[in-house]
Design an enzyme around this catalytic site. Structure first.
Site, PDB file in Angstrom:
ATOM      1  N   LYS A  22      -5.822   3.519  21.352  1.00  0.00           N
ATOM      2  CA  LYS A  22      -6.072   3.737  19.922  1.00  0.00           C
ATOM      3  C   LYS A  22      -6.622   2.465  19.280  1.00  0.00           C
ATOM      4  CE  LYS A  22      -2.499   3.455  16.880  1.00  0.00           C
ATOM      5  NZ  LYS A  22      -2.841   2.508  15.805  1.00  0.00           N
ATOM      6  N   ASN A  23      -5.983   1.333  19.554  1.00  0.00           N
ATOM      7  CA  ASN A  23      -6.353   0.094  18.856  1.00  0.00           C
ATOM      8  C   ASN A  23      -7.676  -0.501  19.344  1.00  0.00           C
ATOM      9  OD1 ASN A  23      -4.121   0.390  17.323  1.00  0.00           O
ATOM     10  ND2 ASN A  23      -2.991  -1.362  18.164  1.00  0.00           N
ATOM     11  N   ARG A  93      -4.342   2.633   7.755  1.00  0.00           N
ATOM     12  CA  ARG A  93      -4.728   1.302   7.276  1.00  0.00           C
ATOM     13  C   ARG A  93      -5.959   0.759   7.990  1.00  0.00           C
ATOM     14  NH1 ARG A  93      -1.440  -1.701   4.626  1.00  0.00           N
ATOM     15  NH2 ARG A  93      -2.435  -3.537   5.512  1.00  0.00           N
ATOM     16  N   CYS A 117       3.000  -0.924   3.499  1.00  0.00           N
ATOM     17  CA  CYS A 117       3.163  -0.012   4.610  1.00  0.00           C
ATOM     18  C   CYS A 117       4.607  -0.074   5.078  1.00  0.00           C
ATOM     19  CB  CYS A 117       2.135  -0.378   5.669  1.00  0.00           C
ATOM     20  SG  CYS A 117       2.653  -0.540   7.318  1.00  0.00           S
ATOM     21  N   ARG A 122       1.621  -6.279   4.799  1.00  0.00           N
ATOM     22  CA  ARG A 122       0.322  -6.202   5.481  1.00  0.00           C
ATOM     23  C   ARG A 122      -0.892  -6.409   4.575  1.00  0.00           C
ATOM     24  NH1 ARG A 122       0.648  -1.471   9.962  1.00  0.00           N
ATOM     25  NH2 ARG A 122      -0.807  -2.774  11.044  1.00  0.00           N
ATOM     26  N   PRO A 123      -1.045  -7.611   4.023  1.00  0.00           N
ATOM     27  CA  PRO A 123      -2.217  -7.887   3.183  1.00  0.00           C
ATOM     28  C   PRO A 123      -3.510  -7.934   4.009  1.00  0.00           C
ATOM     29  CG  PRO A 123      -0.988  -9.911   3.586  1.00  0.00           C
ATOM     30  CD  PRO A 123      -0.192  -8.800   4.219  1.00  0.00           C
ATOM     31  N   VAL A 124      -4.663  -7.888   3.336  1.00  0.00           N
ATOM     32  CA  VAL A 124      -5.953  -8.019   4.037  1.00  0.00           C
ATOM     33  C   VAL A 124      -6.732  -9.210   3.484  1.00  0.00           C
ATOM     34  CG1 VAL A 124      -6.185  -5.640   4.853  1.00  0.00           C
ATOM     35  CG2 VAL A 124      -6.988  -6.228   2.558  1.00  0.00           C
ATOM     36  N   LEU A 126      -7.132 -12.192   4.535  1.00  0.00           N
ATOM     37  CA  LEU A 126      -7.926 -12.978   5.494  1.00  0.00           C
ATOM     38  C   LEU A 126      -9.252 -12.294   5.815  1.00  0.00           C
ATOM     39  CD1 LEU A 126      -4.952 -14.035   7.798  1.00  0.00           C
ATOM     40  CD2 LEU A 126      -6.090 -15.431   6.057  1.00  0.00           C
ATOM     41  N   ASP A 308       4.239  -4.081  19.070  1.00  0.00           N
ATOM     42  CA  ASP A 308       4.145  -2.624  19.252  1.00  0.00           C
ATOM     43  C   ASP A 308       5.036  -2.104  20.379  1.00  0.00           C
ATOM     44  OD1 ASP A 308       2.404  -2.468  17.165  1.00  0.00           O
ATOM     45  OD2 ASP A 308       0.602  -2.135  18.354  1.00  0.00           O
ATOM     46  N   ILE A 330       6.255 -10.788  13.793  1.00  0.00           N
ATOM     47  CA  ILE A 330       4.932 -10.414  13.263  1.00  0.00           C
ATOM     48  C   ILE A 330       5.051  -9.670  11.927  1.00  0.00           C
ATOM     49  CG2 ILE A 330       2.761  -9.184  13.757  1.00  0.00           C
ATOM     50  CD1 ILE A 330       3.217 -11.339  15.801  1.00  0.00           C
ATOM     51  N   ARG A 400       0.013  10.095  15.829  1.00  0.00           N
ATOM     52  CA  ARG A 400      -1.015   9.110  15.453  1.00  0.00           C
ATOM     53  C   ARG A 400      -1.398   8.241  16.643  1.00  0.00           C
ATOM     54  NH1 ARG A 400       0.602   5.180  11.311  1.00  0.00           N
ATOM     55  NH2 ARG A 400      -1.422   4.430  12.025  1.00  0.00           N
TER      56      ARG A 400
HETATM   57  C1  UD1 Z   1      -2.858  -4.598  14.606  1.00  0.00           C
HETATM   58  C2  UD1 Z   1      -2.563  -3.322  15.364  1.00  0.00           C
HETATM   59  C3  UD1 Z   1      -1.075  -2.999  15.299  1.00  0.00           C
HETATM   60  C4  UD1 Z   1      -0.251  -4.202  15.760  1.00  0.00           C
HETATM   61  C5  UD1 Z   1      -0.665  -5.469  15.046  1.00  0.00           C
HETATM   62  C6  UD1 Z   1      -0.003  -6.717  15.585  1.00  0.00           C
HETATM   63  C7  UD1 Z   1      -4.624  -2.067  15.149  1.00  0.00           C
HETATM   64  C8  UD1 Z   1      -5.339  -0.920  14.543  1.00  0.00           C
HETATM   65  N1  UD1 Z   1      -3.355  -2.257  14.756  1.00  0.00           N
HETATM   66  O1  UD1 Z   1      -2.515  -4.387  13.237  1.00  0.00           O
HETATM   67  O2  UD1 Z   1      -0.831  -1.883  16.143  1.00  0.00           O
HETATM   68  O3  UD1 Z   1       1.111  -3.941  15.495  1.00  0.00           O
HETATM   69  O4  UD1 Z   1      -2.087  -5.672  15.149  1.00  0.00           O
HETATM   70  O5  UD1 Z   1      -0.256  -6.832  16.955  1.00  0.00           O
HETATM   71  O6  UD1 Z   1      -5.151  -2.792  15.979  1.00  0.00           O
HETATM   72  N2  UD1 Z   1      -1.864 -10.715   7.828  1.00  0.00           N
HETATM   73  C9  UD1 Z   1      -2.070 -11.439   6.673  1.00  0.00           C
HETATM   74  N3  UD1 Z   1      -3.302 -11.355   6.072  1.00  0.00           N
HETATM   75  C10 UD1 Z   1      -4.313 -10.597   6.570  1.00  0.00           C
HETATM   76  C11 UD1 Z   1      -4.090  -9.873   7.752  1.00  0.00           C
HETATM   77  C12 UD1 Z   1      -2.848  -9.952   8.361  1.00  0.00           C
HETATM   78  O7  UD1 Z   1      -1.176 -12.116   6.187  1.00  0.00           O
HETATM   79  O8  UD1 Z   1      -5.405 -10.571   5.967  1.00  0.00           O
HETATM   80  C13 UD1 Z   1      -0.536 -10.778   8.497  1.00  0.00           C
HETATM   81  C14 UD1 Z   1       0.167  -9.412   8.548  1.00  0.00           C
HETATM   82  O9  UD1 Z   1       0.873  -9.133   7.353  1.00  0.00           O
HETATM   83  C15 UD1 Z   1       1.089  -9.582   9.733  1.00  0.00           C
HETATM   84  C16 UD1 Z   1       0.270 -10.490  10.666  1.00  0.00           C
HETATM   85  O10 UD1 Z   1      -0.732 -11.080   9.866  1.00  0.00           O
HETATM   86  O11 UD1 Z   1       2.273 -10.233   9.360  1.00  0.00           O
HETATM   87  C17 UD1 Z   1      -0.383  -9.778  11.824  1.00  0.00           C
HETATM   88  O12 UD1 Z   1      -1.019  -8.612  11.345  1.00  0.00           O
HETATM   89  P1  UD1 Z   1      -2.371  -8.083  11.989  1.00  0.00           P
HETATM   90  O13 UD1 Z   1      -2.598  -8.697  13.311  1.00  0.00           O
HETATM   91  O14 UD1 Z   1      -3.463  -8.171  10.968  1.00  0.00           O
HETATM   92  O15 UD1 Z   1      -2.029  -6.536  12.206  1.00  0.00           O
HETATM   93  P2  UD1 Z   1      -3.074  -5.385  12.138  1.00  0.00           P
HETATM   94  O16 UD1 Z   1      -4.397  -5.905  12.563  1.00  0.00           O
HETATM   95  O17 UD1 Z   1      -2.967  -4.684  10.827  1.00  0.00           O
END
Ligand code: UD1
Length: 420
Positions: A22-23, A93, A117, A122-124, A126, A308, A330, A400
């Site tokens: 999936k990922n 997401r 979530c 889970r901010p975006v 970055l 995961d 994480i 999912r």
């Molecule tokens: C992806 C995977 C998910 C997995 C996770 C961690 C997909 C579709 N999903 O989720 O299955 O559990 O990696 O291996 O591939 N963070 C920030 N700012 C940002 C982005 C992230 O602070 O802009 C933080 C998050 O809150 C979290 C950490 O970084 O604490 C890691 O998250 P991230 O690796 O981004 O997870 P996803 O990519 O959403």
């Protein structure tokens, strides 16, 4: 709403094939937006999140032709709008992954911000900061990211403060068609990022260093190669079935999976007492007649132990001999399975981001609720080993990320059925 009903106690036996990841499929489907020619993608898993992505691309005007056996042709040249609505983003997401490719190829994107979530905030930020550094103008308006750039994005030297998987993927996709060189420092190293980079390179991109913490992308003006690309296998699905075999004292072979994707999980399963044999593209785990020993885990970005797989190992430890410490580094709230496992008789103490699990002789079946994807998997594992019947509600979470889970478990001898 569908439920799973499991009568526990059967040791799993037999062989199953692992599906596409999936990922890896989600970013690669988003990356098809960058291609100037139709691309064919194979080994796509049959999952709700894939259906959501197809719907998302479809409502942008992208043409998708399904072929046999989860192979599809995607043509983004018919795109009519660069828009990802809240209704779809809120259910998945990973929809945010269209931001980079839309901006990079079409110069604009109007993408709903994912909200909080179940497992954390889970901010975006970055993703957004990286694209801003590449020259994008991004505003937040009515819950949407309104992004634009005049001309091509510009290559930039980026540093990610936190290792982020989808953030790294979004920035790679933004950089592929940018003007000049982009360097992503402190990039995530997950195999799914390598798969995305391989896919894009076959299309004509110039990405080096995927799988390391420094990724360099030399922007190209277009991606025009005709390719057919098979998606990488799902290491989390594989790890879940190996853990299921361990918890039930069974013997299972999983095929269509490269063992090097699962090293950190295999190390931990061996510590429980499982005998594991790895071949080129299959893994056999033998736990016949044994009770697992407790194992401590600390989640970490790849190549560390995957978050995961944390919930599944929590389930495993509930019936293990001894006490285990599980630390989640994480996501701040990824322990919602604890309460459900406690309802099945598990002895778990929850202290902040750590859980102390003391193994009990047996779990007892109960009615439990799936709360997120991997938490649901842990409840299935607990149900497989519990005495009596376990009913798991809200299993749309499982659908999912696990393809035909009850069919695969039935093949391995589990007593499981789906009730609609
Ligand atoms: C992806 C995977 C998910 C997995 C996770 C961690 C997909 C579709 N999903 O989720 O299955 O559990 O990696 O291996 O591939 N963070 C920030 N700012 C940002 C982005 C992230 O602070 O802009 C933080 C998050 O809150 C979290 C950490 O970084 O604490 C890691 O998250 P991230 O690796 O981004 O997870 P996803 O990519 O959403």
């Amino acid at each position: 709403m569908d439920k799973l009903i499991i009568q526990g106690g059967n040791p799993l036996q037999g062989q199953i094939a692992i599906s596409g990841a999936k990922n890896a499929a989600l970013p690669i489907l988003a990356a098809t937006l960058l291609a100037k020619t139709p691309v064919v993608i194979a080994n796509i898993p049959h999952l709700h999140d894939i259906t959501t992505t197809i719907e998302l691309l479809g409502q942008m005007g992208v043409s998708i032709v399904m072929r046999d056996n989860m192979c599809m042709q995607v043509d983004a040249n018919t795109l009519t709008q660069c828009y990802a609505p809240y209704e779809l983003v809120k259910t998945m997401r990973a929809s945010i992954l269209v931001l980079g490719p839309l901006l990079s190829r079409f110069g604009e994107a109007y993408v709903s911000l994912p909200g909080g979530c179940a497992i954390g905030t889970r901010p975006v930020d970055l993703h957004i900061n990286g694209m801003r550094a590449m020259g994008a103008d991004i505003e937040i308006e009515n819950g949407y990211l309104k992004a634009r750039c005049s001309g091509r994005l510009k290559g930039a030297d980026l540093h990610l403060d936190t290792i982020t998987v989808t953030g790294t993927e979004n920035l790679i996709m933004a950089a592929v068609l940018a003007d000049g060189k982009t360097v992503i420092n402190n990039a995530a190293r997950e195999p799914e990022i390598v798969d995305l980079a391989n896919f894009l390179n076959q299309l004509g991109a110039k990405i080096a260093g995927a799988g390391t913490s420094i990724i360099t992308i030399d922007g190209v003006s277009e991606l025009t190669n005709n390719i057919e690309y098979p998606i990488l296998s799902d290491r989390i699905e594989a790890g879940t079935y190996l853990t299921a075999a361990t918890i039930t004292g069974g013997k299972v072979t999983i095929t269509n999976i490269s063992p090097h994707l699962l090293e950190s999980v295999v190390v931990k399963l061996r510590q429980t007492g499982a005998e594991i044999t790895c071949e080129d593209d299959q893994i056999t785990l033998d736990m016949t007649g044994k009770r697992p020993k407790a194992v401590d885990i600390v989640t970490a970005p790849f190549p560390g132990f995957p978050t995961d797989m944390q919930a599944q190992f929590m389930a495993l430890n509930t019936i293990a001999k001894g006490q285990a410490r599980i630390e989640e580094t994480i996501f701040e709230n990824r322990f919602m399975h604890i309460q459900e496992l406690q309802r099945m008789g598990a002895d778990i103490q929850h202290l902040g981001n750590t859980a102390i699990v003391t193994g009990v002789d047996h779990l007892s079946g109960a009615c439990v609720m799936a709360t997120d994807l991997r938490a649901s998997a842990s409840l299935v594992l607990a149900g497989l080993v519990a005495k009596e019947k376990t009913t798991i509600e809200r299993i749309y979470h499982i659908d999912r990320g696990y393809e035909r889970i009850e069919e695969k478990l039935l093949l391995l001898g589990a007593d499981i059925k789906r009730v609609v």
